[in-house]
Design a protein around this motif. Structure first.
Motif: not given
Lengths: 221, 221
Positions: A58, A61-62, A65, A69, A72-73, A88, A91-92, B65-66, B68-69, B72, B84-85, B87-88, B91-92, B95-96
């Motif tokens: 793959q 970017s970012e 993220a 990844y 997780e992998t 949390f 990530r904060r 972060a909030i 994702e918390y 979870e 994971p792919e 989820r990536f 998140r990408r 971020g974008w």
């Protein structure tokens, strides 16, 4: 093999490099002059930014993220804690450094002193440099406050939060913009993280036209 | 009950509100004039930004972060896919929108037109407004390109990526800065997300001094 398109002093690239190295994922580093907006590069990443990582077939970017990844992998060694509360907090803090610290400090010092010159945008704006030099003190004090209570920034284990912070600080240290005498706990924290094998490639970085200070790569700085 | 310190048109606050509402977590909304840097507020969040969420006895900041918390601790209904792919990719895209779209569009339009007035920083800079109006076209086209291949922005299920995008676009729609005629797939996507019960509170927002266009709250816009 994994391939990372990067620039040496980018804190976002350094955070990804630290994650990869800590998990012993071999990676080929390719310097990318992303500001020239090469069409091949834009095809890999329409956001036009580094880092861009090729991994598991793959193109990613970012940086946040990407790091999630990788986590997780390749969960071992863990760079994220187990409970939602502790995750949390990691990530904060990653957000704190990659957003707030970047905006208030890195963009005011590193971008003014280095990126402007490298990308041909002229001279540093001294107003910005002054603001950045003032703001970093507040951030170092915030880190000291955290580290008075914790072994690592987000708690008792080393996490992505430490890598995010170390990525920014190491880039600024390359241009002598970190006053390590401001806080002993922050200096001790940086010495611990700097001595990890994952940090070696970062300490070996060289940017033409910018020579790092002697203490930059010194583990007993 | 959960309590969210927010401002109505902040995309980051809206993203959190959408996550909470989709998971049916009741929340008390408290408007926070964060730019006045009230000491009580700074104690809750040293970053001095909104959103700040009080949930499960914790005070939390940083919208990514909030979210994702929340995901979870309240996994149903899922706003993140399983692999994971995938989820990536979520998140990408978060971020974008929260980084690139914000920098190129939201900060150039919403901040110039609304935040400057509300916080007493004067009039919009027309150069910024022009840049933002140009950049949003490119972003709508990118969304259209994604939605040509996918039911939702990050894949076949609705995720945090859709909420991040809808949070920015709905704030801009409040000030009539989104050309919904540019792309039918983007308009259809927004109509789908806008008609969800989770969106109701956002469509009811009112900011003194700024009246939304009639289509803002209309599900058949």
């Amino acid at each position: 093999m994994a391939r990372l398109f990067h620039v040496p002093l980018s804190p976002y690239c350094r955070k990804v490099r630290l994650s990869l190295a800590e998990k012993k994922i071999e990676v080929e580093l390719v310097e990318e002059r992303y500001w020239e907006q090469d069409p091949d590069f834009l095809r890999r990443n329409p956001a036009g930014k580094v880092p861009v990582l090729r991994l598991d077939g793959q193109i990613m970017s970012e940086s946040a993220a990407i790091c999630e990844y990788i986590e997780e992998t390749r969960p071992e060694p863990a760079l994220m804690p187990k409970t939602p509360e502790a995750r949390f907090e990691v990530r904060r803090l990653v957000g704190w450094f990659d957003d707030k610290f970047h905006h208030e400090v890195t963009s005011k010092l590193l971008y003014e002193r280095v990126n402007k010159k490298v990308t041909g945008q002229g001279y540093p704006d001294s107003k910005n440099v002054k603001q950045g030099a003032k703001a970093i003190k507040y951030h170092l004090d915030y880190m000291a406050w955290l580290l008075d209570h914790r072994r690592w920034l987000a708690g008792d284990q080393m996490t992505l939060a430490d890598f995010a912070a170390a990525a920014h600080l190491s880039s600024l240290d390359y241009i002598s913009d970190v006053d390590w005498n401001r806080s002993q706990v922050v200096k001790d924290w940086y010495a611990k993280i700097k001595s990890r094998p994952a940090f070696r490639s970062i300490l070996a970085d060289q940017v033409p036209g910018f020579r790092p200070p002697p203490h930059y790569a010194d583990l007993d700085f």
